[in-house]
Structures are given as C-alpha cells and as structure tokens.
Design an enzyme around this catalytic site. Sequence first.
Site, PDB file in Angstrom:
ATOM      1  CG  HIS A   1      -1.425   1.266   1.693  1.00  0.00           C
ATOM      2  ND1 HIS A   1      -2.186   2.074   0.882  1.00  0.00           N
ATOM      3  CD2 HIS A   1      -1.326   1.915   2.881  1.00  0.00           C
ATOM      4  CE1 HIS A   1      -2.530   3.163   1.565  1.00  0.00           C
ATOM      5  NE2 HIS A   1      -2.011   3.085   2.763  1.00  0.00           N
TER       6      HIS A   1
ATOM      7  CE1 TYR B   1      -2.786   7.179   5.011  1.00  0.00           C
ATOM      8  CE2 TYR B   1      -4.061   5.538   3.837  1.00  0.00           C
ATOM      9  CZ  TYR B   1      -2.914   5.904   4.507  1.00  0.00           C
ATOM     10  OH  TYR B   1      -1.884   5.006   4.663  1.00  0.00           O
TER      11      TYR B   1
ATOM     12  CG  ASP C   1     -31.156 -18.859  15.919  1.00  0.00           C
ATOM     13  OD1 ASP C   1     -30.132 -18.745  15.195  1.00  0.00           O
ATOM     14  OD2 ASP C   1     -32.268 -18.459  15.573  1.00  0.00           O
TER      15      ASP C   1
END
Length: 812
Positions: A224, A255, A541
């Site tokens: 990256h 960013y 469940d």
Amino acid sequence: MAGPRVVIIGAGVVGAALADEISARGWTEVTVVDQGPLPATGGSSSHAPGLVFQTNPSKTMTEMARYTVEKFCSLDVDGQPCFLQVGGLEVATSPERVTELRRRHGWLASWGIESRLLTTEECVAQHPLVNPDKVLAGLHVPTDGLAKAVLAVEAQIRRATERGVRFLARHEVLDVRQAEGEVTGVLTDQGEIPADIVVCCAGIWGPKIARMAGMNLPLTPLAHQLAWTGPVPALAGQTQEAVRPILRHQDADLYYRDRFDGLGIGYYGHRPMPVSADDILSVDEADEMPSVLKFTEEDFEEAWTETQSLLPATKDAKVEEGINGLFSFTTDGLPLLGESPDVKGFWVAEAVWVTHSAGVGRAMAEWLVDGYCSSFDLHECDVNRFEPHQLSPEYVLARDCQNFVEVYDILHPLQPSGDPRPIRTSPFHTRQQELGAFFLEANGWERPQWYEANAGLVEGRSIVTPNDWAARYWSPIVAAEAQTTRETVALYDMTALKRLEVSGRGAGEFLERLCTGKVAKSVGSVTYTLLLDLDGGIRSDVTVARLAPDLFQVGANGNLDLDWFTRHLPADGTVQVRDITPGTCCIGLWGPRARDVLQPLTDADFSATGLKYFRAKRAHIGSVPVTAMRLSYVGELGWELYTTADLGLKLWDTLWRAAEPLGGIVAGRGAFNSLRLEKGYRSFGTDMTYEHDPYEAGVGFAVKLDKDDFVGKAALERRKADVRRKLTCLTIDDPQAVVMGKEPVYDGDCAVGYVTSAAYGYTIGKGIAYAWLPVELAQPGTVVHIGYFDQSVEAVVAEEPLFDPAMSRLRG
C-alpha cells in the site's frame, strides 16, 4: 496468579497490546518473541502512518477502535504522547459520496461515537488546505486522530515488563512445537521456549507462522503506497507534528495526515500488489525494514495529481519520499482471531491494523483468561468462521485483492461478491437459471433473490417501489413472490442452510449439555434451541431434529457452530459430528396449498395430525427419499424437505410439476426475508449475537432453566433479572422509507439504539424494522425515529408477530 506459560509471537502493536492486557489480568508467565529489534520490529506497525478512523459498518470494529483511542490517549513514553487526538475528517467530492457520508454518520450514531456532518465551509474551517470548489460536504469525528504506533508499542512493553512479562528481541521463530494435538513450545534460532499457549501476532508473517502449527490462514500481505511531501509553503512554521484533522478523500482512494510542515499521503487506488509471506525479507536482509518495499512512482502519479486538486497548496511542494508498505488483508476485511481447530493452545490474532490493535489485545486477553470475551462480540472475527473453499489459495488471493480495491468503495449491504463465482451450486441451479433467477451469494452458495419467470405476477398488484438505496438488488417481483407464497404455495431453495449430523450413543447427552432446550426427546421431535457461551450470550440459534435414538440433525448458522460442537466433543469417542451440507440439499415448500402439493406425491401421512408442527419423519416424495421437517420460517403451512444432492433435481422437478397447476411458484430470498420479519423470526449474526442474551433478544422461550445444567446456564440465571434492552419490532407507515439495517434509532434528539433487520412487509403493507432499544422504550405504541441518510423516519413499536399471531396458518 501467574497463569499458564504463554508465548506471543510478534511484538508489534497487537502483540504488545496483548502482553499488556493479559498481564494486567494476572497472567505473567508470558514471553514475547520477535525477529526484529524493539520497539520498531520491522513489521507493519513500524511504518504504519497511524491514522485512526473509528467509522466502520461493524459495531465490533468501531468498539475496538474506540477502545484503542481511549487506551492510547492514556499512554505516553517519557512525556511523549502515544495519540494525537486531532480529529478525523472525511470529505465528499461527489453527490454519491455525500449520501454515503450520511450513512456513515448513521453508523457512528448507532455505535455511540460523536460525529457531525459538515458543510463545505465547515470542512475548510477544519482543514484550511482543502479546495472549497471541490468539496461538497464532510463528516467530522472529533475523537479520531493519529496513533504513534511505535511509541504505543514501547509504552505497552514497559507496562507488561513491570508485571514480569519477558520480551525477547532478535529471536526468529523456526517452529511451533506440539505433541498429541497440543502446543508444547516455540523453537527459535536461540533455543526452545516451552509453552502451554502460543499466540501468533506475527502480522504479515502470520500465514508462515500459522503453517508451523498446521493452520491455513486466509491472509495476504499487500503493498500500500505511502508518500511524504517536503515542506508545503502554506504550512511553514508549523512546529507541532499535527494540528489539522486526519483527512480521507475516499472518492479517490486517498488519505492524508500532517507531519510538521509537510504531509503524508496514503493511496489505495493503485493496482493490488500481493506478496507471499514466504517472500518477505528477514530483518537483516531488508534495506530499511521487511515490511517496506520500494516505492513505485508510476503507481502514484494519479494520486499526486488528485492531491494537488483537493489540496491546491501541495502544488508548491514535492513528493520527497515514499514506500510501498505491506499490510494484511483478509477475504472479508475482518481480523482473524481465535484458536486453531486442530492444535489445542495455538491461537492467532492476525490481520489487525493499528486502529483496532488495543481492542483486539483486550478481546484476546479476556478470551484466553476467562474463556470468553465480555467486551466485544467476536463472531465476525473468529478465525474458524470460514467454509473450506474460503481457505483455498485461489479464493484467498482473489478476495483479499478485491478487498484492497474496494477498501474505500461505497458498498451496498447486498452487493454481490466478486470472483471467483460461482463456487457452490445446489442441485436445483440449472432449473433456477432457466427460471431467470437473480443470484446473490450465501456462504459460497448461489442463492436466488427472485425469479424473472415471476414477472407476470406483478401485474395487478399495488407494489410501491422503495427509495433508491433500498431498491438496489431489488425487484417488484420480490413483493409478488411474497404475496403469492401467502396466497398459494412456493418452493424455496434452503440448501445454503448449514446442516450438521450428530451421532453416537452419547449424542443425546452431548446436545443436552450444549443446548438451552430439551432436545433429547422422542424420535421425530424437532426443537428450536440456543447455544450459549459461558457468560450466557447467544452463540447461535439452531434446530435439533431427533431422527433416531442416536442420530440428530442440526440446522445451524455456519462453520462456527461446527467448530463449537467439535470443541466440546467428549474424549471417549461416544459422539461424532460431521457437516453433511455439501452432500445434501433442502427445499422449503410453504404456503396454504402446500399440503395439496405434497400429499398426493406420497403414501406417508402429511395431515395436521400425521405430522404435527415441529415434528420430523422419513418418507418418499415420488421416488425420492426425504427427511421432512414441519418447520416454516415464512409463517405458512409447510415443510423443509431434505434429500441427498444426487436426488435433489428429481425432488425439485417432482414438487414443481405438482405445484405449478395449483398456482405455485418458486420464490427467492427477498420474499423469504420479508415473510420471516412479518413473523418476527430472528436471524443470528444480524438480530442477535454473542453480546445478547435470550431474554433481551426475545427468544427466552427457547431456554428451559428447569433442565439439567447446560453451558451458560449459571450466567443466564444471573442475567435474567437484569434485562435493560430488548430487540423490538418497529413498523413504518411510509412505504418508501424502507431502511436496510444498522441505522440509528432516536428518542427525540438522542440516539438510543440501532436497526438490525429490516424489510417491507408485503402482507401487512408496512415497513418493518427490528431494533435494539432500552426496555423503557420497547413498549407497543411508543413512537421513535430512525435516522436514514438525511431523513428522520417515524416508526412505532408494535406487538409481535405482525402476521398470524395465533399461529393458525402454521399449525393447520
């Protein structure tokens, strides 16, 4: 107490956090080994830019990030802070991203994180470098900021060392020793270290270490890009490392962070660059550090052009340095936490970024010391969640690279997965294709969402199209299929349901020990029941059908149920558990005319008395042997019909020939979800998870406290008297205000809960949303509001079930 002997492999942010957290809980016989120097070991932690954005669609990941922020804010090294809380700012440069920021703002409100949507002017006020002509809106989170990862490692090492933890730098792990299925130690290049528990926190080397214990870790290191500018003239004179918020420009996969008078730029928009863990250089071989590869300038060109557009002041600066830094990616973008299914005592805490590191450290410490995690719901992160095909090298590489590409994309909750597809197809797949099925993926299975063959059913029906977001991966055919199921009969492909076989002379006793209900009843009985953890939280469940004295079939939720059963098997060999899903298939035949379809095809008695509700029997449907269970998760008369995969197509054709003349149809998952919510049936992993108990979730009826001891019973008895929140049914009158899940629920201006499952109820003519709310608000008639993008949707607490409360249609 000193605790067992623990060896942690890896002293980055995760290993250091775990050593700190576990020693704080009294386990001090702990040794941490790393091949590199301390505290900058050479892994991803050593070069990580440190941006901590807490916003995440996962409640668990947000809570882990919040804990990391809180902990790092409390740490320092000789007065140097480990966290710079400058806030976080995400900006939108497209209308689609503006809408997405509103959705993200909703997540933060749901998970209890303060945030605010900003105008263009407010974005500029927060970060004066951004171009007001480009930015349309923003999302500001004041508690986000910059983690000083290496300092945080050092601070946690110091705390753990004071409690007696031993840290060994420059110790390369060569092998994980084991005997009779249990770890016994770790072999390093400087000798063997005995251990009762080994935790792999090796980051990008994780797959290599895990293989030493015979474990296949679905993790890929990918490069990256991270670049640093030289001085930006507009920032001249800035003496503090960071004063502006960390910044995300997700429309361009970028960013940014301050570094005194320059900027750091991270980029995800380049081609995926995967690296094998085996090919990563050692500490001594690497020029800088093993996790840092040479910067490929050509991959960064578009990022730099876009940066100068968003931050015009950078036109007066240059990119002076850059790296291709290695980080861990997984097939679903979530961490890998838990114990090996094959080697007792070998644990992993992998694919964890700095953002969530301290939270993961705490989670793992609780899990190891207490036997369960009380701070976070870890079902999304458990390393044993994967199906076998999801561990194949081809699948792992493809999906890990896809997650890299999509890391900043706007992803719809129903967005289809990418390649490789298809992987798993039911025996009915060819017929479904002929009927124009629109497929989505479920645990690798191609599962129809609706069928284009039913398009003619739409005519003459009043079907309201939902809002744009809810209308994606939707068709009016969904409504027609749901209504037709209630009117006549429909076939549903239920093959994706996990099926486990539990057998042996100890099977009944085994299941009684794990289940909250009484399951070892007469042959032919079917029981809806729960699996609990030690703290009384719901692990799953399930339905348990007794098919013979020593044979049970369990309808489960996924691979974690298989793992749970396997871990609890008695050592005497009296119980066997196996996954029978791949070799079997299932059709749900449901609707008021279901008996008219089925009874003429068999000599077996399928009358209301011949096979009662929640009973099972073996029979022949035409020439196909089936196991028939009188269950219905759509709230209509009918059966789940199971057979072997080789006979599945014959079963489908037999039922379809009988159903079609009666107005029967085939129907997809879209209709199924609407119908199940009208009946109030819960979905594990969405409506209820490990953090909830049965009484909160509205499934207390599945608990029989008068039976002998079962896992979690003691804790549940304590929790029963202190229910403070409830899973609550809400209805929405506005037909276009169909929400999707994870939206915040407000009482006035205060966020008090969040939506779990939601759909439009085509029988009742209202929107349905299940939500977690405080008990005092979970009273029928209470009016609340759901935050849906920029809307405030009025919803009313309703009695449940919304459809057929007398259960007459099911029991007819």
